[in-house]
Design a protein around this motif. Structure first.
Motif, PDB file in Angstrom:
ATOM      1  N   ILE A   2      77.513  53.586  24.174  1.00  0.00           N
ATOM      2  CA  ILE A   2      76.724  54.253  23.135  1.00  0.00           C
ATOM      3  C   ILE A   2      77.364  53.955  21.786  1.00  0.00           C
ATOM      4  O   ILE A   2      78.577  54.129  21.607  1.00  0.00           O
ATOM      5  N   HIS A   3      76.537  53.500  20.854  1.00  0.00           N
ATOM      6  CA  HIS A   3      77.049  53.244  19.511  1.00  0.00           C
ATOM      7  C   HIS A   3      75.999  53.696  18.499  1.00  0.00           C
ATOM      8  O   HIS A   3      74.880  53.184  18.494  1.00  0.00           O
ATOM      9  N   THR A   4      76.361  54.680  17.678  1.00  0.00           N
ATOM     10  CA  THR A   4      75.450  55.145  16.638  1.00  0.00           C
ATOM     11  C   THR A   4      76.080  54.883  15.273  1.00  0.00           C
ATOM     12  O   THR A   4      77.297  54.998  15.105  1.00  0.00           O
ATOM     13  N   THR A   5      75.235  54.532  14.320  1.00  0.00           N
ATOM     14  CA  THR A   5      75.693  54.287  12.950  1.00  0.00           C
ATOM     15  C   THR A   5      74.748  54.986  11.977  1.00  0.00           C
ATOM     16  O   THR A   5      73.553  54.689  11.950  1.00  0.00           O
ATOM     17  N   GLY A   6      75.273  55.938  11.229  1.00  0.00           N
ATOM     18  CA  GLY A   6      74.502  56.575  10.155  1.00  0.00           C
ATOM     19  C   GLY A   6      73.282  57.347  10.622  1.00  0.00           C
ATOM     20  O   GLY A   6      72.262  57.379   9.915  1.00  0.00           O
ATOM     21  N   ILE A   7      73.368  58.002  11.783  1.00  0.00           N
ATOM     22  CA  ILE A   7      72.214  58.723  12.314  1.00  0.00           C
ATOM     23  C   ILE A   7      71.965  60.000  11.511  1.00  0.00           C
ATOM     24  O   ILE A   7      72.843  60.863  11.395  1.00  0.00           O
ATOM     25  N   THR A   8      70.762  60.114  10.958  1.00  0.00           N
ATOM     26  CA  THR A   8      70.361  61.324  10.242  1.00  0.00           C
ATOM     27  C   THR A   8      69.082  61.888  10.857  1.00  0.00           C
ATOM     28  O   THR A   8      68.280  61.159  11.437  1.00  0.00           O
ATOM     29  N   LYS A   9      68.927  63.196  10.729  1.00  0.00           N
ATOM     30  CA  LYS A   9      67.710  63.852  11.228  1.00  0.00           C
ATOM     31  C   LYS A   9      67.492  65.144  10.458  1.00  0.00           C
ATOM     32  O   LYS A   9      68.407  65.949  10.309  1.00  0.00           O
ATOM     33  N   GLY A  19      74.438  61.773   9.153  1.00  0.00           N
ATOM     34  CA  GLY A  19      75.069  60.453   9.158  1.00  0.00           C
ATOM     35  C   GLY A  19      76.125  60.345  10.233  1.00  0.00           C
ATOM     36  O   GLY A  19      77.320  60.233   9.945  1.00  0.00           O
ATOM     37  N   ILE A  20      75.682  60.343  11.489  1.00  0.00           N
ATOM     38  CA  ILE A  20      76.603  60.370  12.630  1.00  0.00           C
ATOM     39  C   ILE A  20      76.998  58.952  13.043  1.00  0.00           C
ATOM     40  O   ILE A  20      76.151  58.139  13.406  1.00  0.00           O
ATOM     41  N   ASP A  21      78.288  58.681  12.987  1.00  0.00           N
ATOM     42  CA  ASP A  21      78.863  57.434  13.512  1.00  0.00           C
ATOM     43  C   ASP A  21      79.646  57.791  14.773  1.00  0.00           C
ATOM     44  O   ASP A  21      80.598  58.584  14.710  1.00  0.00           O
ATOM     45  N   LEU A  22      79.250  57.207  15.900  1.00  0.00           N
ATOM     46  CA  LEU A  22      79.859  57.598  17.169  1.00  0.00           C
ATOM     47  C   LEU A  22      79.866  56.421  18.134  1.00  0.00           C
ATOM     48  O   LEU A  22      78.873  55.710  18.257  1.00  0.00           O
ATOM     49  N   THR A  23      80.993  56.236  18.815  1.00  0.00           N
ATOM     50  CA  THR A  23      81.085  55.239  19.874  1.00  0.00           C
ATOM     51  C   THR A  23      81.615  55.904  21.139  1.00  0.00           C
ATOM     52  O   THR A  23      82.626  56.609  21.096  1.00  0.00           O
ATOM     53  N   ILE A  24      80.898  55.709  22.251  1.00  0.00           N
ATOM     54  CA  ILE A  24      81.323  56.227  23.550  1.00  0.00           C
ATOM     55  C   ILE A  24      81.398  55.049  24.501  1.00  0.00           C
ATOM     56  O   ILE A  24      80.434  54.275  24.623  1.00  0.00           O
ATOM     57  N   ASN A  25      82.517  54.881  25.151  1.00  0.00           N
ATOM     58  CA  ASN A  25      82.751  53.721  26.008  1.00  0.00           C
ATOM     59  C   ASN A  25      82.141  53.893  27.393  1.00  0.00           C
ATOM     60  O   ASN A  25      81.942  55.029  27.858  1.00  0.00           O
ATOM     61  N   LYS A  26      81.889  52.801  28.051  1.00  0.00           N
ATOM     62  CA  LYS A  26      81.366  52.819  29.414  1.00  0.00           C
ATOM     63  C   LYS A  26      82.360  53.536  30.335  1.00  0.00           C
ATOM     64  O   LYS A  26      83.563  53.298  30.282  1.00  0.00           O
ATOM     65  N   GLY A  27      81.841  54.446  31.160  1.00  0.00           N
ATOM     66  CA  GLY A  27      82.677  55.167  32.102  1.00  0.00           C
ATOM     67  C   GLY A  27      83.412  56.353  31.511  1.00  0.00           C
ATOM     68  O   GLY A  27      84.192  57.014  32.203  1.00  0.00           O
TER      69      GLY A  27
END
Length: 221
Positions: A2-9, A19-27
């Motif tokens: 999962i990789h998000t860059t600049g998520i707004t809602k 502005g959510i920046d997030l990285t979640i690795n496999k497993g």
């Protein structure tokens, strides 16, 4: 994974994600915590393609979800993502076995194959004797284990859970937490959980805290 860059809602004048920046690795097993209104569930729904961000990029399992049509997003959810909700969301007119099979049938898989796999999953959940029971004949913990089996039926790479232990008593909470940890380890699943439950957060690999639409901290355990 999962990789998000600049998520707004935003919902009207209320900006829920800023502005959510997030990285979640496999497993990886990740818990998102924070007060009500922090934006946790909204972020989970966007990652699961149940809702769309106003701005920002979202890549899940190597797929840029911003580039998919609504039909393609539905197919993506069915194949790649398993959902577990607080109140299980089982269909009351169907048995445990039938509830678990539904995503497999939606995917167009063969009935015999799906039913065999569903029985194996329910056996793994300790529910072999309950496959013919409808939701109103099951305990809260049993319903949630059926929901977990349903989430696994299409062998997804990602499990998204929104307050999965929120409606359970302490014994069933502990059992569910152990089950999620076991599934992450056994199947190499990526699991992202939104929770107020500190004990559930503690079994994860990483705890992300959100506040007012932002990520406040990310702590690897």
């Amino acid at each position: 994974m999962i990789h998000t860059t600049g998520i707004t809602k935003s919902f009207g004048s209320l900006q829920v994600l800023k502005g959510i920046d997030l990285t979640i690795n496999k497993g990886e097993f990740v818990s998102i915590i924070g007060a009500s209104g922090a934006g946790k569930t909204t972020l989970l729904q966007i990652i699961g393609s149940l809702d769309k961000a106003d701005q920002g990029e979202l890549i899940v399992d190597g797929i840029n979800l911003n580039q998919l049509s609504d039909k393609q997003l539905a197919a993506f959810r069915n194949k790649h993502v398993g959902f577990v909700f607080q109140f299980h969301q089982l269909l009351p007119e169907f048995t445990a076995l039938e509830n678990v099979c539904i995503p497999g049938f939606i995917a167009g898989r063969k009935k015999q194959e799906v039913e065999a796999q569903a029985k194996e999953l329910l056996k793994k959940m300790g529910l072999s004797e309950r496959i013919g029971h409808k939701p109103n004949q099951l305990s809260g913990g049993e319903k949630q284990r059926v929901a977990v089996a349903r989430a696994l039926i299409n062998q997804p790479s990602l499990i998204l859970a929104d307050e999965p232990s929120g409606s359970l008593d302490s014994a069933n909470k502990k059992e569910l937490h152990s089950l999620l940890r076991e599934l992450c380890n056994e199947y190499g699943l990526t699991i992202l959980v939104v929770t107020h439950d500190k004990e559930l957060a503690e079994v994860s690999d990483r705890i992300i805290e959100m506040r007012d639409g932002n990520i406040l901290s990310s702590t690897t355990k």
